[in-house]
Design a protein around this motif. Structure first.
Motif, short mmCIF file in Angstrom:
data_model
loop_
_atom_site.label_atom_id
_atom_site.label_comp_id
_atom_site.label_asym_id
_atom_site.label_seq_id
_atom_site.Cartn_x
_atom_site.Cartn_y
_atom_site.Cartn_z
N ALA A 79 -6.46 3.16 0.47
CA ALA A 79 -5.04 3.12 0.14
C ALA A 79 -4.67 1.64 0.02
O ALA A 79 -5.51 0.76 0.23
CB ALA A 79 -4.21 3.81 1.22
N GLY A 80 -3.42 1.38 -0.30
CA GLY A 80 -3.02 0.00 -0.53
C GLY A 80 -2.79 -0.82 0.73
O GLY A 80 -2.53 -2.01 0.65
N GLY A 81 -2.86 -0.19 1.91
CA GLY A 81 -2.61 -0.93 3.15
C GLY A 81 -1.22 -1.55 3.13
O GLY A 81 -0.26 -0.94 2.66
N ARG A 82 -1.12 -2.79 3.63
CA ARG A 82 0.19 -3.43 3.62
C ARG A 82 0.37 -4.31 2.40
O ARG A 82 1.40 -4.95 2.24
CB ARG A 82 0.41 -4.22 4.91
CG ARG A 82 -0.48 -5.42 5.06
CD ARG A 82 -0.28 -6.10 6.40
NE ARG A 82 -1.20 -7.21 6.55
CZ ARG A 82 -0.96 -8.44 6.09
NH1 ARG A 82 0.17 -8.71 5.49
NH2 ARG A 82 -1.86 -9.39 6.25
N VAL A 83 -0.65 -4.34 1.52
CA VAL A 83 -0.63 -5.30 0.42
C VAL A 83 -0.05 -4.72 -0.86
O VAL A 83 0.91 -5.26 -1.42
CB VAL A 83 -2.06 -5.82 0.14
CG1 VAL A 83 -2.02 -6.89 -0.94
CG2 VAL A 83 -2.68 -6.37 1.41
N MET A 84 -0.62 -3.61 -1.32
CA MET A 84 -0.25 -3.08 -2.63
C MET A 84 0.31 -1.67 -2.54
O MET A 84 -0.11 -0.87 -1.71
CB MET A 84 -1.47 -3.06 -3.57
CG MET A 84 -1.90 -4.41 -4.09
SD MET A 84 -0.68 -5.18 -5.21
CE MET A 84 -1.20 -4.54 -6.80
N LYS A 85 1.26 -1.41 -3.43
CA LYS A 85 1.84 -0.08 -3.56
C LYS A 85 1.20 0.60 -4.77
O LYS A 85 1.23 0.05 -5.87
CB LYS A 85 3.34 -0.20 -3.79
CG LYS A 85 4.07 1.10 -4.01
CD LYS A 85 5.56 0.83 -4.18
CE LYS A 85 6.32 2.12 -4.40
NZ LYS A 85 7.77 1.89 -4.52
N PHE A 86 0.59 1.74 -4.53
CA PHE A 86 -0.08 2.47 -5.60
C PHE A 86 0.46 3.89 -5.68
O PHE A 86 0.79 4.48 -4.65
CB PHE A 86 -1.59 2.59 -5.32
CG PHE A 86 -2.36 1.30 -5.36
CD1 PHE A 86 -2.48 0.59 -6.53
CD2 PHE A 86 -2.97 0.81 -4.21
CE1 PHE A 86 -3.21 -0.59 -6.57
CE2 PHE A 86 -3.70 -0.38 -4.24
CZ PHE A 86 -3.81 -1.08 -5.43
#
Ligand SMILES: [Zn+2]
Length: 342
Positions: A149-156
């Motif tokens: 998943a994107g974790g705290r970095v990227m929104k997917f």
């Protein structure tokens, strides 16, 4: 629910051959305390299992991505042993060290597990996790699912992915399994990052599908459902699971879109450290030159924001989760719509 009896073993002692179900805690010596990291692994070997054939699903290569671990953990409870014809290997949490701290990388050694493949036994614990997968798991599987998943970095948007340089029969089979996640979007992306789990699996000829199933260190229901569909579909399609298993749900094939994010310019970087104001959301379909976002510099309060423009006609696949972005950070991931092979 009855407590699962787990077998404790060293990495090289895991048995992926003998018929039946075994739930393991695979031990990796803790680098600083008297104890071990215990990686949960479930192996189910059905009556029709063939050598070197099987499906492995792996969650939490990064410790702050949760849809994959939840879906795989659920499957360890729901998968009926009688339905499994071939070999299934489920690893809900591979990087148990990073998962404990809820961080992308392992705190002890500061290493990103997804840069360590194929791994090494004479380096730090993160390299030992990847070595375990490469030497003890991959030889028994021809299908590899790596759920991120994107974790705290990227929104997917939830989407499966694979490398754009996979070709021929391997590409067709990969696309088919990616479609099984039932997501609207699938991404083919560049293969330039060294040490990835999926690159190692692809190079070994495995049908390999990765996925970005959510964002924000949360658990999104769409992502968990997509992960479940993707795993069940892959197991049925590869003959590992009984073919009467229900494959319903998800976006129908005609509506599914494949994008190529390996096209030059797809990853747009921030020109300066600032705050990003998106004008569209992930999934937006744009024309070349459309404004995707504005990058603000609040230290120059009167300066106009920098407009971030679409480099070509395409789909916005990823945006930052957080407002503050740093110079050089990827702030937009775009993809060009291409034809499916499968
Ligand atoms: Zn990840």
């Amino acid at each position: 629910m009855a407590k699962t009896e787990r077998i404790t073993c060293a990495p090289e002692e895991i048995d992926c051959h003998s018929p039946g179900r075994r739930d393991y805690h695979v031990l990796f010596e803790h680098p600083s305390i008297w104890g071990f990291y215990r990686v949960p692994v479930t192996v189910i070997v059905g009556p029709e299992a063939e050598d070197e054939k099987g499906v492995v699903a792996i969650g939490s290569v990064h410790g702050d991505e949760y849809e994959g671990p939840v879906a795989i953990k659920n499957l360890t409870h729901s998968l009926a042993r009688g339905d499994v014809r071939g070999r299934v290997i489920l690893i809900p949490v591979l990087n148990v060290a990073a998962f404990k701290t809820g961080t992308r990388d392992t705190m002890e050694d500061g290493v990103n597990l997804n840069r360590t493949f194929p791994g090494a036994t004479d380096r730090t614990v993160t390299y030992k996790f990847s070595d375990f997968v490469t030497r003890q798991i991959f030889p028994h599987c021809h299908v590899v699912l790596d759920l991120h998943a994107g974790g705290r970095v990227m929104k997917f948007l939830p989407f499966p992915s694979f490398h754009a340089d996979v070709t021929g029969q391997q590409r067709r089979q990969t696309e088919d399994l990616a479609r099984g996640f039932g997501c609207q979007l699938t991404s083919a992306y560049h293969n330039m990052t060294p040490g990835l789990l999926v690159s190692t699996a692809e190079a070994l000829g495995k049908i390999t599908v990765g996925a970005e199933l959510g964002f924000g260190q949360s658990i999104g229901c769409q992502g968990v459902q997509a992960a479940h569909r993707g795993m069940i579909h892959a197991m049925v399609k590869s003959g590992v699971l009984d073919s009467s298993t229900d494959l319903e749900g998800g976006v129908d094939r005609e509506s599914q879109i494949l994008i190529d994010s390996s096209v030059p310019g797809s990853g747009i970087l921030a020109d300066f450290t600032g705050h990003m104001e998106p004008l569209v959301d992930v999934g937006a379909s744009l024309r070349k030159g459309d404004c995707i976002a504005r990058l603000h510099n609040f230290e120059r309060i009167d300066a106009s924001p920098l407009e971030v423009l679409a480099p070509y006609d395409g789909i916005v696949a990823g945006l930052p989760t957080r407002a503050k972005v740093m110079e050089g950070q990827m702030v937009v991931m775009m993809g060009k719509v291409i034809e499916w092979m499968a």
